[in-house]
Design an enzyme around this catalytic site. Structure first.
Site, PDB file in Angstrom:
ATOM      1  CG  ASP A 235      -2.229   0.732   0.956  1.00 40.16           C
ATOM      2  OD1 ASP A 235      -2.262   1.572   0.029  1.00 40.16           O
ATOM      3  OD2 ASP A 235      -3.210   0.500   1.676  1.00 40.16           O
ATOM      4  CD  GLU A 443     -20.025   5.712   4.493  1.00 45.46           C
ATOM      5  OE1 GLU A 443     -19.873   4.877   5.408  1.00 45.46           O
ATOM      6  OE2 GLU A 443     -20.940   5.650   3.653  1.00 45.46           O
TER       7      GLU A 443
END
Length: 701
Positions: A235, A443
């Site tokens: 990542d 979110e």
């Protein structure tokens, strides 16, 4: 290893090899290796690369419970990806988001509804996630035996689902049973069965090891146990986390060496620049680097980037990008994703000839609320407000009021007069349709969801801002109220369930999702979506967010009665199940469960139904405490006809894991349930029907 690749690696200097292990890999002209950027996104459509078809967000696609539809969506995405790549290459554009190696899908388990990135996933169930992930990966990578259409990258391997604010330093302690029973199955399905050619590691540590440098995850499980032959990518910035936040190494060189030794081939970021000094200091051997470089070049070879031979994918024309066929596919997916949660006295569907209708709420005319995150650029839009205007009769009066901001609260005390426009709209209408919920600014990923109160996550599950007060003020008017929730996660809407007439969960339905919502509201289509997550009554029903134990989490382990259950969803019509037959009720561990059931409908039209198969065993101490999904099919049921649905289910799907993470199939009696929902008490209460059930006996050696 391809002989040509082995020869290529042998001609490269150490510096050249290292340069190819960074996501922005430069050209090596003397060897004919072109520049390439590995960072590309396609979570629900080709993202960040200009105009493309934007499909409903991943959680909405999961709610379709339609893996065949998911495959079509992924095929459309890979068509557009190849078409874009072909044209970008022709004009010499090889920048970020212009390539063929896509960092999707996100198949982490949505174990806690507070997690901000949950809407990127396929929900809380390992089996559903694995099936949808399998369809997505195979649709992206194509079916050519020699070349890959694009490369899919299931992420984030392997135990990762918040909290977002702590993801760069958090250590997940997970017991072996939960690891193998919940967190790994979808990855195994995508890697072993779908042959995903790439895997992305996670930011956090797992039992003390950083996921992007974990010998246990990357070598023991991924390569040795599962036989993975592709490449692993970190990542973004995850390797630098080793020394900056996890504090398990002391320098860039040590972090880079640890990651490469344990099988992370590609660095999203720049930490691998430290590999040169790491080799000189004896921290890592050049042969480790050779392995990684060979894997990366092999991937480019299989994409046709390093191969002189052309493939059928080179001929995909640019006019497939955001074409009419793909727009219709996006709208179809949105229709199938919508979940009807309540419909008191069959208020829905509404008549298109209704005299007047109030459309109220901050998400009624919001474009942001349609598309979620990691998206492309839509070339057309249809918000719910516009969708309703387009569907109703020319004689219908549509009264619109935003009502309140999505999340901001005024500094003064709120009275009903603050909502006066919304109240007037309700008073002047025969029915009220409200659009409340969230968007990806509330979110989402840490840093992107900049209006979140918890680094991308949610502190609670309530409607934010003044939305609850707005809802209560409108309900007080006394008109029938239909609540449409536009969000990527479950909200605690117990008050709404008790006080409004109808509720639909619409997710982030895509840029033309307003059309799909309106078509469902007014009966052009019957809702067929099912919940891929559990809706709890309150955040108080949840364990601590940072506890990765599955105890009291998701429908398989929940200890309290939910508001709405996983797999639940209403239709405008009644489906009848009958004649459940199991061919052989006594089975060995090598057998398949052959079952059939008949499904009919009271509709005058062809309707969709999700047939779900669950198992429950009360004899093994290792079995999941509640029901477990083991198969599903989305079918069309014709009017005045009975549809026969067959399943062939390996008995291995009935297995469980012991406390050491060993898979086992225990001898004994198992109950198989077949119906339109799971057989939990809340679903039975709401649907007023019980799934059919038959026992089978498993005999093992």
């Amino acid at each position: 290893m391809n002989k040509a690749i082995k020869n290529l690696v042998s001609q490269m200097t150490l510096e050249e090899k290292i340069s190819q292990m960074l996501h922005a890999a430069p050209a090596i002209e003397r060897l004919g290796i072109p520049v390439y950027n590995w960072w590309n996104e396609c979570l629900h459509g080709v993202a960040r690369a200009g105009t493309a078809t934007v499909f409903p967000q991943a959680i909405g696609m999961a709610a379709t419970f339609n893996s065949e539809l998911m495959y079509k969506v992924a095929t459309a995405i890979s068509d557009e990806a190849r078409a874009k790549y072909n044209k970008f290459s022709q004009i010499g554009d090889s920048g970020i988001y212009r390539g063929l190696t896509f960092w999707s899908p996100n198949i982490n388990i949505f174990r806690d509804p507070r997690w901000g990135r949950g809407h990127e996933t396929y929900g809380e169930d390992p089996y559903l996630t694995g099936e949808m992930g399998y369809a997505f990966v195979t649709g992206l990578q194509g079916n050519n035996p020699n070349y890959l259409k694009t490369i899919a990258t299931p992420k984030h391997f392997a135990v990762h689902s918040g909290p977002e604010a702590d993801r760069h330093s958090f250590n997940v302690n997970v017991n072996p049973k939960d690891l193998w029973e919940t967190y790994l199955p979808a990855f195994k399905r995508c890697i072993v069965d779908a042959k995903a050619y790439s895997v992305m590691g996670a930011y956090n540590r797992v039992d003390g090891e950083p996921a992007c440098g974990s010998n246990f995850l990357l070598e023991e499980i991924l390569r040795k146990c599962w036989g993975f032959e592709g490449y692993v990518v970190s990542d973004c910035g995850a390797i630098s986390d080793f020394h900056q936040f996890h504090k398990i190494t002391n320098s860039e060189e040590e972090s880079a060496a640890l990651a490469v030794i344990n099988g992370c081939d590609l660095n999203c970021g720049n930490t691998y620049q430290g590999l040169l000094m790491a080799v000189h200091h004896g921290l890592v051997k050049e042969e480790n680097i050779d392995k990684s470089v060979a894997r990366l070049l092999e991937a480019r070879y299989r994409l046709g980037i390093l191969d002189k031979n052309s493939t059928e994918y080179d001929d995909i024309p640019y006019d497939v990008v955001s074409c009419e066929k793909h727009h219709e596919l996006s709208i179809q997916t949105a229709r199938e994703s919508i979940v009807l949660l309540k419909n008191k006295d069959s208020l829905l569907p509404l008549s298109k000839d209704i005299k007047s209708i109030a459309v109220i709420g901050p998400n009624a005319d919001s474009r942001k609320a349609l598309i979620g995150n990691y998206h492309g650029t839509p070339d057309r839009w249809e918000t719910p407000l516009q969708g309703i205007i387009n569907v109703v009769s020319d004689n219908t009066n549509v009264h619109y009021a935003e009502g309140c901001h999505l999340f901001n609260k005024p500094e003064f005390d709120v009275e009903d007069t603050y909502f006066s426009e919304a109240i007037i709209a309700a008073q002047e209408s025969d029915v009220v349709v409200m659009f409340l919920g969230l968007d990806a600014e509330i979110e989402g990923e840490a840093g992107d969801a900049y209006n979140s109160d918890a680094g991308g996550d949610k502190i609670d599950l309530q409607l934010p801002g003044l939305q609850q007060q707005l809802l209560e003020a409108v309900v007080k008017v006394g008109k029938p109220v239909i609540l449409n929730l536009i969000s990527g996660s479950a909200l605690a809407v117990k008050w709404a369930d008790e006080n409004v007439d109808a509720i639909m969960q619409c997710w982030y339905p895509g840029p033309e999702g307003g059309r799909a919502i309106a078509e469902i509201l007014f009966g052009d289509y019957s809702p067929s979506g099912r919940l891929p997550v559990t809706f709890v009554n309150s955040v108080n029903d949840l364990p601590p967010f940072d506890d990765y134990s599955m105890k009291n989490r998701t429908y398989r382990y929940i200890e309290s009665k939910p508001l709405y259950s996983f797999g639940f969803g209403l239709s405008y019509h009644n489906f009848t199940y009958s004649n459940l037959k199991i061919e052989n009720a006594i089975l060995t561990e090598k057998d398949n469960i052959q079952l059939s059931v008949e499904v009919s409908s009271d509709s005058f039209n062809e309707e969709q139904e999700v047939v779900q198969v669950y198992v429950k065993n009360n004899e093994s101490k290792y079995i999941t405490p509640n029901f477990k999904l083991i198969d599903f099919k989305k079918i069309y049921v014709s009017p005045n006809k009975t549809t026969l649905v067959d399943f062939r289910i390996p008995t291995s799907k009935l297995s469980s894991f012991d406390n050491k993470g060993m898979e086992l199939l225990v001898s004994g009696e198992y109950f198989i349930f077949v119906g339109g929902s799971q057989p939990d008490s809340r679903s039975i209460e709401l649907l007023k029907s019980h799934p059919l059930s038959n026992p089978v006996t498993i005999i093992t050696d």
